[in-house]
Design a protein around this motif. Structure first.
Motif, PDB file in Angstrom:
ATOM      1  N   ILE A  24      12.593  59.537  16.563  1.00 34.11           N
ATOM      2  CA  ILE A  24      12.390  59.667  15.114  1.00 34.11           C
ATOM      3  C   ILE A  24      11.212  60.591  14.829  1.00 34.11           C
ATOM      4  CG2 ILE A  24      11.712  58.391  13.037  1.00 34.11           C
ATOM      5  CD1 ILE A  24      13.233  55.954  14.343  1.00 34.11           C
ATOM      6  N   HIS A  25      10.121  60.408  15.557  1.00 33.85           N
ATOM      7  CA  HIS A  25       8.933  61.256  15.371  1.00 33.85           C
ATOM      8  C   HIS A  25       9.264  62.722  15.653  1.00 33.85           C
ATOM      9  CE1 HIS A  25       4.754  62.594  15.570  1.00 33.85           C
ATOM     10  NE2 HIS A  25       5.044  63.162  16.732  1.00 33.85           N
ATOM     11  N   THR A  26      10.003  62.964  16.728  1.00 38.36           N
ATOM     12  CA  THR A  26      10.352  64.333  17.110  1.00 38.36           C
ATOM     13  C   THR A  26      11.193  65.001  16.036  1.00 38.36           C
ATOM     14  OG1 THR A  26      10.259  63.795  19.466  1.00 38.36           O
ATOM     15  CG2 THR A  26      11.523  65.743  18.838  1.00 38.36           C
ATOM     16  N   ALA A  27      12.203  64.305  15.546  1.00 38.35           N
ATOM     17  CA  ALA A  27      13.080  64.878  14.524  1.00 38.35           C
ATOM     18  C   ALA A  27      12.313  65.175  13.239  1.00 38.35           C
ATOM     19  CB  ALA A  27      14.244  63.937  14.245  1.00 38.35           C
ATOM     20  N   ALA A  28      11.477  64.245  12.832  1.00 41.87           N
ATOM     21  CA  ALA A  28      10.715  64.439  11.601  1.00 41.87           C
ATOM     22  C   ALA A  28       9.713  65.582  11.743  1.00 41.87           C
ATOM     23  CB  ALA A  28       9.997  63.144  11.227  1.00 41.87           C
ATOM     24  N   LYS A  29       9.019  65.631  12.876  1.00 37.49           N
ATOM     25  CA  LYS A  29       8.019  66.680  13.101  1.00 37.49           C
ATOM     26  C   LYS A  29       8.669  68.060  13.147  1.00 37.49           C
ATOM     27  CE  LYS A  29       4.215  68.010  16.177  1.00 37.49           C
ATOM     28  NZ  LYS A  29       3.464  67.667  17.423  1.00 37.49           N
ATOM     29  N   ALA A  30       9.890  68.122  13.691  1.00 36.22           N
ATOM     30  CA  ALA A  30      10.591  69.408  13.802  1.00 36.22           C
ATOM     31  C   ALA A  30      11.114  69.907  12.463  1.00 36.22           C
ATOM     32  CB  ALA A  30      11.740  69.290  14.793  1.00 36.22           C
ATOM     33  N   GLY A  31      11.174  69.030  11.468  1.00 40.66           N
ATOM     34  CA  GLY A  31      11.581  69.461  10.134  1.00 40.66           C
ATOM     35  C   GLY A  31      12.957  69.008   9.682  1.00 40.66           C
ATOM     36  N   TYR A  32      13.570  68.088  10.415  1.00 39.21           N
ATOM     37  CA  TYR A  32      14.881  67.576  10.011  1.00 39.21           C
ATOM     38  C   TYR A  32      14.717  66.560   8.870  1.00 39.21           C
ATOM     39  CZ  TYR A  32      16.787  69.670  14.269  1.00 39.21           C
ATOM     40  OH  TYR A  32      17.166  70.555  15.253  1.00 39.21           O
ATOM     41  N   GLN A  33      15.692  66.545   7.986  1.00 36.69           N
ATOM     42  CA  GLN A  33      15.691  65.570   6.899  1.00 36.69           C
ATOM     43  C   GLN A  33      16.365  64.263   7.290  1.00 36.69           C
ATOM     44  OE1 GLN A  33      17.051  69.045   4.018  1.00 36.69           O
ATOM     45  NE2 GLN A  33      16.697  67.203   2.840  1.00 36.69           N
ATOM     46  N   GLY A  34      17.253  64.331   8.282  1.00 36.68           N
ATOM     47  CA  GLY A  34      17.980  63.143   8.700  1.00 36.68           C
ATOM     48  C   GLY A  34      18.053  63.028  10.206  1.00 36.68           C
ATOM     49  N   ILE A  35      18.430  61.838  10.663  1.00 34.55           N
ATOM     50  CA  ILE A  35      18.589  61.590  12.092  1.00 34.55           C
ATOM     51  C   ILE A  35      19.772  60.657  12.300  1.00 34.55           C
ATOM     52  CG2 ILE A  35      17.010  59.599  12.117  1.00 34.55           C
ATOM     53  CD1 ILE A  35      16.051  60.570  14.893  1.00 34.55           C
ATOM     54  N   GLU A  36      20.484  60.877  13.399  1.00 27.85           N
ATOM     55  CA  GLU A  36      21.542  59.961  13.829  1.00 27.85           C
ATOM     56  C   GLU A  36      21.044  59.240  15.076  1.00 27.85           C
ATOM     57  OE1 GLU A  36      25.924  61.339  13.127  1.00 27.85           O
ATOM     58  OE2 GLU A  36      24.829  63.022  14.019  1.00 27.85           O
ATOM     59  N   LEU A  37      20.902  57.934  14.968  1.00 26.06           N
ATOM     60  CA  LEU A  37      20.441  57.126  16.091  1.00 26.06           C
ATOM     61  C   LEU A  37      21.623  56.525  16.840  1.00 26.06           C
ATOM     62  CD1 LEU A  37      17.489  55.175  14.421  1.00 26.06           C
ATOM     63  CD2 LEU A  37      17.342  57.205  15.880  1.00 26.06           C
ATOM     64  N   TRP A  38      21.431  56.310  18.131  1.00 25.58           N
ATOM     65  CA  TRP A  38      22.436  55.627  18.944  1.00 25.58           C
ATOM     66  C   TRP A  38      22.089  54.140  18.985  1.00 25.58           C
ATOM     67  CZ3 TRP A  38      25.967  57.914  22.949  1.00 25.58           C
ATOM     68  CH2 TRP A  38      26.289  59.239  22.640  1.00 25.58           C
ATOM     69  N   VAL A  39      23.085  53.300  18.784  1.00 23.79           N
ATOM     70  CA  VAL A  39      22.862  51.857  18.765  1.00 23.79           C
ATOM     71  C   VAL A  39      22.220  51.384  20.067  1.00 23.79           C
ATOM     72  CG1 VAL A  39      24.039  49.617  18.780  1.00 23.79           C
ATOM     73  CG2 VAL A  39      24.642  51.322  17.063  1.00 23.79           C
ATOM     74  N   LYS A  40      22.645  51.948  21.189  1.00 21.87           N
ATOM     75  CA  LYS A  40      22.106  51.507  22.481  1.00 21.87           C
ATOM     76  C   LYS A  40      20.596  51.745  22.563  1.00 21.87           C
ATOM     77  CE  LYS A  40      23.035  55.790  25.084  1.00 21.87           C
ATOM     78  NZ  LYS A  40      21.609  56.095  25.331  1.00 21.87           N
ATOM     79  N   ASP A  41      20.103  52.795  21.902  1.00 23.46           N
ATOM     80  CA  ASP A  41      18.668  53.069  21.928  1.00 23.46           C
ATOM     81  C   ASP A  41      17.906  52.075  21.051  1.00 23.46           C
ATOM     82  OD1 ASP A  41      19.005  55.223  23.651  1.00 23.46           O
ATOM     83  OD2 ASP A  41      19.237  56.660  22.019  1.00 23.46           O
ATOM     84  N   ILE A  42      18.512  51.676  19.956  1.00 22.33           N
ATOM     85  CA  ILE A  42      17.897  50.645  19.103  1.00 22.33           C
ATOM     86  C   ILE A  42      17.830  49.325  19.861  1.00 22.33           C
ATOM     87  CG2 ILE A  42      18.068  49.375  16.931  1.00 22.33           C
ATOM     88  CD1 ILE A  42      19.623  51.771  15.797  1.00 22.33           C
ATOM     89  N   GLU A  43      18.903  49.005  20.588  1.00 19.42           N
ATOM     90  CA  GLU A  43      18.933  47.757  21.352  1.00 19.42           C
ATOM     91  C   GLU A  43      17.896  47.771  22.475  1.00 19.42           C
ATOM     92  OE1 GLU A  43      23.081  47.717  22.380  1.00 19.42           O
ATOM     93  OE2 GLU A  43      23.558  46.309  20.761  1.00 19.42           O
ATOM     94  N   THR A  44      17.693  48.939  23.101  1.00 18.45           N
ATOM     95  CA  THR A  44      16.659  49.047  24.133  1.00 18.45           C
ATOM     96  C   THR A  44      15.280  48.793  23.534  1.00 18.45           C
ATOM     97  OG1 THR A  44      17.947  50.613  25.455  1.00 18.45           O
ATOM     98  CG2 THR A  44      15.559  50.616  25.778  1.00 18.45           C
ATOM     99  N   TYR A  45      15.047  49.369  22.364  1.00 21.44           N
ATOM    100  CA  TYR A  45      13.774  49.168  21.654  1.00 21.44           C
ATOM    101  C   TYR A  45      13.544  47.683  21.358  1.00 21.44           C
ATOM    102  CZ  TYR A  45      10.876  48.900  17.434  1.00 21.44           C
ATOM    103  OH  TYR A  45       9.944  48.553  16.500  1.00 21.44           O
ATOM    104  N   LEU A  46      14.582  47.015  20.892  1.00 15.23           N
ATOM    105  CA  LEU A  46      14.456  45.593  20.584  1.00 15.23           C
ATOM    106  C   LEU A  46      14.240  44.786  21.858  1.00 15.23           C
ATOM    107  CD1 LEU A  46      17.303  45.207  17.924  1.00 15.23           C
ATOM    108  CD2 LEU A  46      14.834  45.347  17.512  1.00 15.23           C
ATOM    109  N   GLY A  47      14.920  45.168  22.933  1.00 13.12           N
ATOM    110  CA  GLY A  47      14.771  44.469  24.201  1.00 13.12           C
ATOM    111  C   GLY A  47      13.383  44.608  24.791  1.00 13.12           C
ATOM    112  N   GLU A  48      12.666  45.648  24.384  1.00 17.13           N
ATOM    113  CA  GLU A  48      11.301  45.873  24.884  1.00 17.13           C
ATOM    114  C   GLU A  48      10.238  45.265  23.966  1.00 17.13           C
ATOM    115  OE1 GLU A  48      11.260  50.100  25.257  1.00 17.13           O
ATOM    116  OE2 GLU A  48      12.304  50.097  27.201  1.00 17.13           O
TER     117      GLU A  48
END
Length: 281
Positions: A24-48
């Protein structure tokens, strides 16, 4: 003129093994207005040890919009038990997506769909859409060029109409159009309101169509995709939503994650800009 909004599909950042907050930080810093996240990455974040509330705050603080999520639900599988499990998975994951402010998720023909009549897929999509909209999430109907069914624009349009789901939106991707044999002319008559999001990428002439894979996708403008014509057709349809850069490269010639994201944005804006005197609505 670039009449669209830029987004980044985090598949593009796979080589860098970033956590979801770093993505999310990378996309925002690069100048994108939106991001598409992968569910598996959200689940990894929650698992950690992360939390949905914390992630939602972080997204809000960056000012970027989670415009879609990439998930894999066997909503149209040949096997009834597998379909049921797929819908249960979809319900759980959509609840999670809604909690972080993501209002859409891709619904590709994941699973065993060989030989399934399109009318049956339409019924299955209607079941998925009912669950999704109860959660406040829009299921963007996606076709995959290599899928045994629902592999082209015409299939997606049929399923959307036959499902009876009001205001169904389709996810477009030039790579899947190419591998599934959809020509740009197949988009004639589609209105911008029927398009949920557009994945952007390009493809080379070699490997040939029958052998090319996701890993062969290249930056917009670096292949043989008629990106200007595609952009003009999107604009003429009235679409002014998100174009999301989706690549699956193993490396980016020594570029860092932020350099890759910034370079991708430059390439997207150049390939998908249209002239003021060109095709206009």
């Amino acid at each position: 003129m670039f009449p669209f909004k830029p987004a980044l599909n985090t598949s593009t950042l796979i080589p860098f093994a970033l956590g979801v907050k770093e993505q999310i930080h990378t996309a925002a810093k690069a100048g994108y207005q939106g991001i598409e996240l992968w569910v598996k990455d959200i689940e990894t974040y929650l698992g950690e040890g992360g939390s949905l509330q914390e992630l939602k705050r972080y997204i809000s603080d960056t000012g970027i919009e989670v415009v879609n999520a990439i998930a894999f639900w066997a909503w149209a599988d040949r096997d009834a038990d597998t379909r049921t499990q797929g819908l249960q998975q979809a319900r759980r994951e959509m609840e999670m997506l809604a909690a972080i402010g993501c209002q859409a998720a891709a619904a590709p023909p994941y699973g065993n769909v060989e030989g399934i009549p399109l009318v049956q897929m339409a019924e299955a999509y209607a079941n998925l859409a009912g669950i999704a909209r109860d959660q406040g999430v829009e299921p963007f109907l996606e076709f995959w060029g290599r899928a045994k069914q629902l592999n082209c624009v015409s299939d997606a349009l049929y399923v959307a109409q036959a499902s009876g789901v009001k205001d169904t939106k389709i996810l477009l991707d030039p790579f899947h159009m190419y591998t599934g044999g959809s020509e740009l002319s197949s988009l004639t008559g589609i209105s911008g309101e029927q398009i949920g999001i557009v994945h952007v990428n390009d493809y080379p002439s070699n490997p040939p169509r029958e052998l090319i894979g996701d890993q062969d996708r290249v930056f917009p403008g670096d292949g043989v995709m008629p990106s200007f014509d595609f952009a003009s057709q999107l604009h003429d349809s009235g679409y002014n939503g998100f174009l999301s850069l989706e690549l699956f490269r193993e490396d980016y010639e020594g570029r860092s994650a932020i350099e890759t994201a910034e370079y991708g944005l430059i390439k997207m804006r150049k390939a998908y800009s249209i002239s003021w005197t060109g095709s206009q609505r």
